[in-house]
Design a protein around this motif. Structure first.
Motif, mmCIF file in Angstrom:
data_model
loop_
_atom_site.group_PDB
_atom_site.id
_atom_site.type_symbol
_atom_site.label_atom_id
_atom_site.label_comp_id
_atom_site.label_asym_id
_atom_site.label_seq_id
_atom_site.Cartn_x
_atom_site.Cartn_y
_atom_site.Cartn_z
ATOM 1 N N UNK A 26 0.844 -1.192 0.000
ATOM 2 C CA UNK A 26 0.000 0.000 0.000
ATOM 3 C C UNK A 26 0.882 1.245 0.000
ATOM 4 N N UNK A 27 0.629 2.155 -0.935
ATOM 5 C CA UNK A 27 1.372 3.416 -0.992
ATOM 6 C C UNK A 27 0.645 4.445 -0.132
ATOM 7 N N UNK A 28 1.330 4.972 0.870
ATOM 8 C CA UNK A 28 0.740 5.971 1.761
ATOM 9 C C UNK A 28 1.553 7.257 1.668
ATOM 10 N N UNK A 29 0.906 8.333 1.301
ATOM 11 C CA UNK A 29 1.564 9.639 1.248
ATOM 12 C C UNK A 29 1.580 10.210 2.669
ATOM 13 N N UNK A 30 2.750 10.685 3.093
ATOM 14 C CA UNK A 30 2.930 11.070 4.489
ATOM 15 C C UNK A 30 3.597 12.429 4.622
ATOM 16 N N UNK A 31 3.449 13.015 5.795
ATOM 17 C CA UNK A 31 4.174 14.242 6.101
ATOM 18 C C UNK A 31 5.646 13.893 6.305
ATOM 19 N N UNK A 32 6.507 14.886 6.161
ATOM 20 C CA UNK A 32 7.937 14.672 6.383
ATOM 21 C C UNK A 32 8.193 14.218 7.810
ATOM 22 N N UNK A 33 7.377 14.702 8.742
ATOM 23 C CA UNK A 33 7.538 14.331 10.151
ATOM 24 C C UNK A 33 7.260 12.833 10.348
ATOM 25 N N UNK A 34 6.215 12.327 9.711
ATOM 26 C CA UNK A 34 5.890 10.907 9.818
ATOM 27 C C UNK A 34 6.970 10.061 9.153
ATOM 28 N N UNK A 85 -2.238 18.868 0.067
ATOM 29 C CA UNK A 85 -0.839 19.254 -0.087
ATOM 30 C C UNK A 85 -0.421 20.273 0.973
ATOM 31 N N UNK A 86 -1.254 21.283 1.172
ATOM 32 C CA UNK A 86 -0.941 22.319 2.165
ATOM 33 C C UNK A 86 -1.019 21.746 3.578
ATOM 34 N N UNK A 87 -2.026 20.918 3.829
ATOM 35 C CA UNK A 87 -2.168 20.314 5.163
ATOM 36 C C UNK A 87 -0.943 19.467 5.505
ATOM 37 N N UNK A 88 -0.448 18.703 4.536
ATOM 38 C CA UNK A 88 0.756 17.894 4.767
ATOM 39 C C UNK A 88 1.982 18.778 5.004
ATOM 40 N N UNK A 89 2.062 19.896 4.281
ATOM 41 C CA UNK A 89 3.188 20.810 4.463
ATOM 42 C C UNK A 89 3.196 21.386 5.874
ATOM 43 N N UNK A 90 2.021 21.752 6.362
ATOM 44 C CA UNK A 90 1.909 22.296 7.718
ATOM 45 C C UNK A 90 2.324 21.251 8.747
ATOM 46 N N UNK A 91 1.825 20.024 8.574
ATOM 47 C CA UNK A 91 2.126 18.954 9.522
ATOM 48 C C UNK A 91 3.560 18.446 9.376
ATOM 49 N N UNK A 92 4.189 18.739 8.253
ATOM 50 C CA UNK A 92 5.609 18.400 8.095
ATOM 51 C C UNK A 92 6.483 19.358 8.884
ATOM 52 N N UNK A 93 5.999 20.575 9.054
ATOM 53 C CA UNK A 93 6.767 21.635 9.712
ATOM 54 C C UNK A 93 6.474 21.727 11.205
ATOM 55 N N UNK A 94 5.208 21.545 11.577
ATOM 56 C CA UNK A 94 4.794 21.714 12.968
ATOM 57 C C UNK A 94 4.174 20.427 13.505
ATOM 58 N N UNK A 95 4.501 20.084 14.733
ATOM 59 C CA UNK A 95 3.837 18.960 15.399
ATOM 60 C C UNK A 95 2.422 19.398 15.769
ATOM 61 N N UNK A 96 1.524 18.456 16.073
ATOM 62 C CA UNK A 96 0.177 18.850 16.476
ATOM 63 C C UNK A 96 0.147 19.849 17.636
ATOM 64 N N UNK A 97 0.998 19.656 18.636
ATOM 65 C CA UNK A 97 0.993 20.579 19.775
ATOM 66 C C UNK A 97 1.542 21.946 19.383
ATOM 67 N N UNK A 98 2.558 21.968 18.508
ATOM 68 C CA UNK A 98 3.100 23.246 18.034
ATOM 69 C C UNK A 98 2.063 23.995 17.216
ATOM 70 N N UNK A 99 1.315 23.271 16.390
ATOM 71 C CA UNK A 99 0.279 23.900 15.584
ATOM 72 C C UNK A 99 -0.837 24.445 16.470
ATOM 73 N N UNK A 100 -1.230 23.683 17.475
ATOM 74 C CA UNK A 100 -2.260 24.141 18.405
ATOM 75 C C UNK A 100 -1.824 25.406 19.134
ATOM 76 N N UNK A 101 -0.569 25.449 19.554
ATOM 77 C CA UNK A 101 -0.069 26.627 20.246
ATOM 78 C C UNK A 101 0.013 27.830 19.315
ATOM 79 N N UNK A 102 0.428 27.604 18.069
ATOM 80 C CA UNK A 102 0.492 28.697 17.106
ATOM 81 C C UNK A 102 -0.888 29.305 16.887
ATOM 82 N N UNK A 103 -1.905 28.453 16.810
ATOM 83 C CA UNK A 103 -3.279 28.926 16.640
ATOM 84 C C UNK A 103 -3.739 29.654 17.897
ATOM 85 N N UNK A 104 -3.416 29.090 19.054
ATOM 86 C CA UNK A 104 -3.814 29.708 20.313
ATOM 87 C C UNK A 104 -3.216 31.098 20.489
ATOM 88 N N UNK A 105 -1.979 31.266 20.046
ATOM 89 C CA UNK A 105 -1.281 32.549 20.168
ATOM 90 C C UNK A 105 -1.501 33.445 18.950
#
Length: 205
Positions: A26-34, A85-105
């Motif tokens: 199975x081919x799975x497209x993943x974030x760079x972090x994964x 594509x954009x969602x994967x780019x965001x998740x490649x750069x920021x972890x879920x907690x980092x993204x949550x904090x960025x939104x919170x701030x």
């Protein structure tokens, strides 16, 4: 629909991996972090899958955690102009907690670090997901951060305190959590100096 794959890593590419499940690859497209978390060929792995079915293709997106997959869905379903594509780019750069904090701030600049994510898209992400960040923060330290910082843009003392701690060498995620904890003690009207001092105490624990 495929929701999870459990098998052996057969191949790791630049933006995907191939998982052998009972002899079927199975081919799975993943974030760079994964992808960076994968240990290599021949290693057992479990990926949480988001399946896209279109007239001309079926595409699988793989994530190392359910939380990362939920953020992938959240970004696309709630922010105009954000696709896979954009969602994967965001998740490649920021972890879920980092993204949550960025939104919170309301830190659009942090989100804009992701490749292909411009200022306008980053601003839409932090604005349109502001009410959802606490529930998807991914950790006890981050849950409720948005509530602690208030509904509007973070005041200058808060942003200054986070930047000061980050300049001392702490990750922005750690700095944000420390300032959020400091706000509980000092209150939202505290000056930057107080938040920095209390934040350092939190980081020293």
């Amino acid at each position: 629909m495929i929701g999870k794959l459990k098998g052996i890593i057969d191949e790791i590419g630049d933006d995907h991996c191939v998982i052998d499940v009972g002899g079927v690859g199975y081919v799975a497209h993943c974030s760079a972090r994964t992808l960076s978390a994968l240990e290599g060929q021949g290693v057992a792995i479990t990926l949480y899958i988001e399946t896209y079915v279109r007239e001309d293709m079926i595409r699988l997106y793989g994530f190392q955690s359910v939380l990362e997959r939920e953020w992938f869905r959240l970004l696309q379903n709630n922010v105009q102009g954000v696709g896979a594509k954009v969602a994967l780019a965001v998740l490649s750069t920021l972890s879920p907690s980092e993204l949550a904090n960025a939104i919170a701030l309301k830190d659009a600049a942090m989100v804009a670090r992701a490749p292909g994510v411009g200022k306008k898209v980053a601003e839409r992400i932090v604005t349109e997901l502001k009410s959802k960040a606490p529930a998807y923060a991914g950790g006890a330290e981050s849950i409720g951060l948005k509530e602690e910082l208030g509904e509007g843009a973070a005041p200058a003392p808060i942003s200054d305190a986070v930047s000061a701690l980050a300049n001392l060498g702490y990750s922005r995620d750690m700095a944000s959590n420390a300032v959020a904890a400091a706000l509980k003690t000092a209150g939202e009207n505290a000056d930057a100096g107080t938040l920095i001092r209390l934040g350092l105490k939190e980081l020293a624990r």
